[in-house]
Design an enzyme around this catalytic site. Structure first.
Site, PDB file in Angstrom:
ATOM      1  NE  ARG A   1     -30.944 -25.571  10.850  1.00  0.00           N
ATOM      2  CZ  ARG A   1     -31.523 -24.402  10.379  1.00  0.00           C
ATOM      3  NH1 ARG A   1     -32.898 -24.673   9.880  1.00  0.00           N
ATOM      4  NH2 ARG A   1     -31.034 -23.267  10.344  1.00  0.00           N
TER       5      ARG A   1
ATOM      6  CB  ALA B   1     -38.697 -19.380  13.753  1.00  0.00           C
TER       7      ALA B   1
ATOM      8  CG  ASN C   1     -41.844 -25.068   6.698  1.00  0.00           C
ATOM      9  OD1 ASN C   1     -41.615 -24.607   8.003  1.00  0.00           O
ATOM     10  ND2 ASN C   1     -40.809 -24.971   5.987  1.00  0.00           N
TER      11      ASN C   1
ATOM     12  N   PRO D   1     -43.088 -17.761   8.654  1.00  0.00           N
ATOM     13  CG  PRO D   1     -42.158 -17.191  10.992  1.00  0.00           C
ATOM     14  CD  PRO D   1     -43.514 -17.908  10.448  1.00  0.00           C
ATOM     15  CG  ASN D   2     -38.057 -15.072   8.191  1.00  0.00           C
ATOM     16  OD1 ASN D   2     -38.087 -14.043   7.949  1.00  0.00           O
ATOM     17  ND2 ASN D   2     -37.815 -15.402   9.552  1.00  0.00           N
TER      18      ASN D   2
ATOM     19  NE  ARG E   1     -34.673 -18.124   6.344  1.00  0.00           N
ATOM     20  CZ  ARG E   1     -35.650 -18.942   7.308  1.00  0.00           C
ATOM     21  NH1 ARG E   1     -36.409 -19.696   6.529  1.00  0.00           N
ATOM     22  NH2 ARG E   1     -35.427 -19.074   8.256  1.00  0.00           N
TER      23      ARG E   1
ATOM     24  CD  GLU F   1     -43.490 -29.995  12.573  1.00  0.00           C
ATOM     25  OE1 GLU F   1     -44.161 -30.674  13.509  1.00  0.00           O
ATOM     26  OE2 GLU F   1     -42.490 -29.135  12.788  1.00  0.00           O
TER      27      GLU F   1
ATOM     28  CG  HIS G   1     -39.343 -28.244   9.832  1.00  0.00           C
ATOM     29  ND1 HIS G   1     -39.672 -27.132   9.789  1.00  0.00           N
ATOM     30  CD2 HIS G   1     -40.014 -29.114  10.311  1.00  0.00           C
ATOM     31  CE1 HIS G   1     -40.471 -27.214  10.885  1.00  0.00           C
ATOM     32  NE2 HIS G   1     -40.558 -28.301  11.474  1.00  0.00           N
TER      33      HIS G   1
ATOM     34  CE1 TYR H   1     -34.306 -23.415   6.688  1.00  0.00           C
ATOM     35  CE2 TYR H   1     -32.827 -21.216   6.455  1.00  0.00           C
ATOM     36  CZ  TYR H   1     -33.691 -22.425   7.211  1.00  0.00           C
ATOM     37  OH  TYR H   1     -33.971 -22.475   8.636  1.00  0.00           O
TER      38      TYR H   1
HETATM   39  C1  DQA Z   1     -37.461 -24.284   8.630  1.00  0.00           C
HETATM   40  C2  DQA Z   1     -36.711 -24.639   9.951  1.00  0.00           C
HETATM   41  C3  DQA Z   1     -36.983 -23.647  11.176  1.00  0.00           C
HETATM   42  O1  DQA Z   1     -35.968 -23.750  12.364  1.00  0.00           O
HETATM   43  C4  DQA Z   1     -36.618 -22.448  10.635  1.00  0.00           C
HETATM   44  O2  DQA Z   1     -36.942 -21.252  11.589  1.00  0.00           O
HETATM   45  C5  DQA Z   1     -37.455 -21.985   9.450  1.00  0.00           C
HETATM   46  C6  DQA Z   1     -37.285 -23.006   8.426  1.00  0.00           C
HETATM   47  C7  DQA Z   1     -37.456 -25.281   7.629  1.00  0.00           C
HETATM   48  O3  DQA Z   1     -38.260 -25.414   6.698  1.00  0.00           O
HETATM   49  O4  DQA Z   1     -36.272 -26.166   7.673  1.00  0.00           O
HETATM   50  O5  DQA Z   1     -37.766 -20.952   9.000  1.00  0.00           O
HETATM   51  O6  DQA Z   1     -39.021 -24.546   9.148  1.00  0.00           O
END
Ligand code: DQA
Length: 146
Positions: free
Chosen positions: A106, A76, A73, A9-10, A17, A97, A99, A22
């Site tokens: 964080r 959240a 990735n 998501p996102n 964003r 994994e 990020h 990011y």
């Molecule tokens: C993320 C870190 C997560 O905490 C966040 O919710 C994201 C992006 C990252 O790529 O840093 O959506 O996965």
């Protein structure tokens, strides 16, 4: 060798964003760069982005027998989703994994990952470049070089 790159998501909003966290690289930029690296490494890549947890589970289940490795990735959902972790365990495909941000630097709720304990590796904090590092790393591992 076939690899899947899964984004949760996102991550479709990358580029605009919270760029201070990011960066300004878009998901399309990441995808094109990984295609270049994939050509160099002589592997096939498939990309998925979805904002829905169940759709990520479906995508992971669909990889059984078709992918040799996964870069994920889960956004959240990484912090909460036993369903995604279970799907990754069920298909038994090695995964990295990723990020963009350093989740350990964080908020406390981002410092735990539901996926990390089953991962071949976890990469966080290198921004968009982390995907390329993950791809090179898992390909080396799968080829018994890493
Ligand atoms: C993320 C870190 C997560 O905490 C966040 O919710 C994201 C992006 C990252 O790529 O840093 O959506 O996965």
């Amino acid at each position: 060798m076939k690899l899947a790159v899964l984004n949760g998501p996102n991550l479709n909003l990358l580029g605009t964003r919270e760029p201070e966290i990011y960066g300004t690289t878009t998901l399309a930029d990441i995808e094109s760069r990984l295609h270049v690296v994939a050509r160099e490494l002589g592997i096939e890549l498939a990309f998925v982005q979805t904002n829905h947890e169940g759709a990520l589970v479906d995508a992971i289940q669909g990889l059984r027998g078709t992918a040799d490795g996964v870069i994920i990735n889960a956004g959240a959902y990484s912090h909460t989703s036993l369903a995604i972790r279970d799907a990754l365990s069920a298909v038994a495909i090695p995964y990295v994994e990723v990020h963009l941000s350093n989740i350990f630097a964080r908020e406390p709720e981002r410092r735990h990952s539901a996926l990390a304990s089953g991962a071949t590796a976890v990469l966080c904090g290198f921004g968009a470049y982390g995907y390329e590092l993950a791809l090179r790393g898992i390909v080396a591992r799968l080829a018994n070089r890493g």
